[in-house]
Enzyme design. Structure first.
Site, PDB file in Angstrom:
ATOM      1  N   LYS A  39       0.844  -1.206   0.000  1.00 19.93           N
ATOM      2  CA  LYS A  39       0.000   0.000   0.000  1.00 19.93           C
ATOM      3  C   LYS A  39       0.874   1.247   0.000  1.00 19.93           C
ATOM      4  O   LYS A  39       2.079   1.163   0.277  1.00 19.93           O
ATOM      5  CB  LYS A  39      -0.923  -0.038   1.214  1.00 19.93           C
ATOM      6  CG  LYS A  39      -0.203  -0.125   2.556  1.00 19.93           C
ATOM      7  CD  LYS A  39      -1.133  -0.603   3.672  1.00 19.93           C
ATOM      8  CE  LYS A  39      -0.377  -0.698   4.991  1.00 19.93           C
ATOM      9  NZ  LYS A  39      -1.206  -1.287   6.055  1.00 19.93           N
ATOM     10  N   ARG A 134     -11.362  -0.953  13.904  1.00 17.02           N
ATOM     11  CA  ARG A 134     -11.066  -0.057  12.795  1.00 17.02           C
ATOM     12  C   ARG A 134     -11.829  -0.536  11.574  1.00 17.02           C
ATOM     13  O   ARG A 134     -12.710   0.136  11.064  1.00 17.02           O
ATOM     14  CB  ARG A 134      -9.549  -0.114  12.573  1.00 17.02           C
ATOM     15  CG  ARG A 134      -8.908   1.035  11.930  1.00 17.02           C
ATOM     16  CD  ARG A 134      -7.397   0.923  11.962  1.00 17.02           C
ATOM     17  NE  ARG A 134      -6.894  -0.274  11.262  1.00 17.02           N
ATOM     18  CZ  ARG A 134      -5.647  -0.429  10.880  1.00 17.02           C
ATOM     19  NH1 ARG A 134      -4.736   0.505  11.122  1.00 17.02           N
ATOM     20  NH2 ARG A 134      -5.259  -1.520  10.263  1.00 17.02           N
ATOM     21  N   TYR A 256      15.102  29.983   9.838  1.00 19.28           N
ATOM     22  CA  TYR A 256      13.904  30.741  10.196  1.00 19.28           C
ATOM     23  C   TYR A 256      13.790  30.912  11.721  1.00 19.28           C
ATOM     24  O   TYR A 256      14.058  29.976  12.479  1.00 19.28           O
ATOM     25  CB  TYR A 256      12.639  30.019   9.708  1.00 19.28           C
ATOM     26  CG  TYR A 256      12.403  30.182   8.220  1.00 19.28           C
ATOM     27  CD1 TYR A 256      12.113  31.426   7.670  1.00 19.28           C
ATOM     28  CD2 TYR A 256      12.483  29.084   7.378  1.00 19.28           C
ATOM     29  CE1 TYR A 256      11.903  31.570   6.303  1.00 19.28           C
ATOM     30  CE2 TYR A 256      12.265  29.211   6.017  1.00 19.28           C
ATOM     31  CZ  TYR A 256      11.982  30.461   5.479  1.00 19.28           C
ATOM     32  OH  TYR A 256      11.771  30.600   4.142  1.00 19.28           O
ATOM     33  N   MET A 304      11.647  24.554   3.620  1.00 19.82           N
ATOM     34  CA  MET A 304      10.940  23.821   2.561  1.00 19.82           C
ATOM     35  C   MET A 304      11.909  23.081   1.642  1.00 19.82           C
ATOM     36  O   MET A 304      11.695  21.911   1.311  1.00 19.82           O
ATOM     37  CB  MET A 304      10.086  24.789   1.743  1.00 19.82           C
ATOM     38  CG  MET A 304       9.247  24.101   0.680  1.00 19.82           C
ATOM     39  SD  MET A 304       8.302  25.231  -0.346  1.00 19.82           S
ATOM     40  CE  MET A 304       7.151  25.920   0.833  1.00 19.82           C
TER      41      MET A 304
HETATM   42  C1  LIG Z   1      -0.455  -2.249   6.712  1.00 23.67           C
HETATM   43  C2  LIG Z   1      -1.000  -3.554   7.045  1.00 23.67           C
HETATM   44  C3  LIG Z   1      -0.171  -4.679   7.103  1.00 23.67           C
HETATM   45  C4  LIG Z   1       1.325  -4.594   7.025  1.00 23.67           C
HETATM   46  O1  LIG Z   1       1.804  -4.122   8.261  1.00 23.67           O
HETATM   47  P1  LIG Z   1       3.365  -3.888   8.532  1.00 23.67           P
HETATM   48  O2  LIG Z   1       3.420  -3.521   9.977  1.00 23.67           O
HETATM   49  O3  LIG Z   1       3.776  -2.775   7.639  1.00 23.67           O
HETATM   50  O4  LIG Z   1       4.061  -5.148   8.224  1.00 23.67           O
HETATM   51  C5  LIG Z   1      -0.758  -5.924   7.278  1.00 23.67           C
HETATM   52  N1  LIG Z   1      -2.106  -6.033   7.424  1.00 23.67           N
HETATM   53  C6  LIG Z   1      -2.932  -4.963   7.411  1.00 23.67           C
HETATM   54  C7  LIG Z   1      -4.389  -5.156   7.599  1.00 23.67           C
HETATM   55  C8  LIG Z   1      -2.403  -3.690   7.235  1.00 23.67           C
HETATM   56  O5  LIG Z   1      -3.223  -2.633   7.240  1.00 23.67           O
END
Ligand SMILES: *Cc1c(COP(=O)(O)O)cnc(C)c1O
Length: 361
Positions: A39, A134, A256, A304
């Site tokens: 992802k 969640r 800054y 920046m």
């Molecule tokens: C992001 C995610 C993972 C991977 O988790 P890591 O800690 O990056 O290995 C696995 N399962 C779900 C449901 C996730 O959202």
């Protein structure tokens, strides 16, 4: 957007290390399968190159968060199994079916919608919540689906849950989740299960089930922060060019709002990289960069496009030279810590202004 003149910082992604990390994770659970969570543009490392490297290494199952990310993985890998973690929104079914994508169904409603959808062949995962609150069905709701015809109609080929605190092996929640997930699996005989994220792989063999689901560790993040050594190979190197060297007297301020005042005469280097490149402004006055292997403190506020470094102790620092912001002693976990966050946020925040180079592919 990128230029080769040295103004743009350089991001190097080691695809050989990604593949080796995947094999290393898979080896923790012999006889089980190992997926890859890619992802957020493969944790900022670049989805296209990363998923091709993982496929070549032998990975066949991929997880993303969004449908758009899944479409990109499908473009690169026509034969991969691709699950979409964020589930099924109303009206999204045809888009899933068209690209042979698998929703991770996170409620009874999503299961019913997918089971009732008429188009194409269907496969999907059932996400059961064992503590995150969640996404996912509650354990009682999942247990009540034992023998329900919608499980077969929806083509459920994976039952999964997600660990809350896998990087903290002493947390009692781990044992509770392992036990609850085992009960859920028993209600769906013959359907493979998946529980372990990166840290979960190293937590306890009881988390392994049929399919490992690591993300962060593939990209060099430490899945075992409670141990001295990170078992993964580093993947990302971020380097910036030194634009200028300056000498300041005691009492001079830099950056800054004059947040830094020289306690004595100092030699400063101005780097061509800032928060617009994804380097966290929160690391102002706390982070470091390496010049010729010497750890040099970041002074004052990260701007920046620029960072000011104290290179008094690094005589090799010179105009046009290189400094390392991520790499060697500065691994992603260390950089995250300096910014009051985690390495995950450093990786996924990596910007688009870099000259990107892939090696080891
Ligand atoms: C992001 C995610 C993972 C991977 O988790 P890591 O800690 O990056 O290995 C696995 N399962 C779900 C449901 C996730 O959202």
């Amino acid at each position: 957007m990128t230029d080769a003149t040295g103004h743009g910082a350089r991001l190097t992604v080691d695809l050989g290390a990604v593949a080796e990390n995947w094999r290393r994770l898979a080896a923790e659970a012999p006889g089980r399968a190992c997926a890859a969570v890619v992802k957020a543009d493969a944790y900022g490392c670049g989805s296209d190159a990363v998923v091709r490297a993982l496929w070549t290494a032998g990975c066949r199952t991929f997880f993303v968060a969004h449908l758009g990310e899944a479409a990109r993985v499908r473009d690169a890998l026509p034969e991969a199994a691709i699950y979409v973690l964020n589930g099924l929104l109303p009206g999204a079914m045809p888009a899933y079916a068209a690209l042979d994508l698998r929703p991770v169904l996170g409620s009874v409603q999503e299961l019913s919608d997918w089971a009732a959808f008429g188009g194409g062949t269907r496969a999907a995962a059932l996400h059961v919540d064992t503590g995150m609150n969640r996404l996912g069905l509650s354990v009682p709701d999942a247990l009540a689906l034992a023998g329900d015809p919608r499980i077969a109609a929806a083509g459920i080929d994976l039952v999964m849950s997600h660990l809350v605190s896998a990087e903290l092996p002493g947390e009692p929640v781990n044992g509770r989740q392992i036990a609850d997930f085992a009960r859920v699996r028993a209600a769906f005989p013959g359907i493979p299960g998946s529980l372990a994220n990166s840290s979960g792989v190293f937590l306890d063999g009881a988390t392994h089930h049929d399919l490992l689901r690591p993300g962060y560790a593939l990209f060099g993040g430490n899945p075992t922060p409670y141990r001295a050594a990170n078992p993964m190979r580093p993947v990302v190197r971020l380097e910036a060019t030194i634009l200028q060297i300056r000498h300041v007297e005691a009492g001079a301020q830099a950056g800054y709002n004059g947040r830094w005042t020289a306690p004595a005469p100092r030699r400063l280097a101005t780097l061509s990289l800032g928060y617009a490149d994804g380097y966290p402004r929160a690391a102002s006055g706390r982070g470091h960069a390496l010049v010729a292997g010497i750890l040099c403190p970041i002074l004052g506020l990260v701007s920046m496009d620029l960072i000011i470094l104290d290179v008094t102790e690094a005589p090799e620092a010179a105009r046009g030279g290189v400094s390392t912001l991520i790499g060697d002693a500065l691994d992603v976990d260390t950089v995250g810590q300096a910014a009051g966050t985690i390495g995950y946020e450093i990786l996924t925040g990596l910007g688009s202004r870099y000259v990107r180079t892939y090696i080891g592919g």
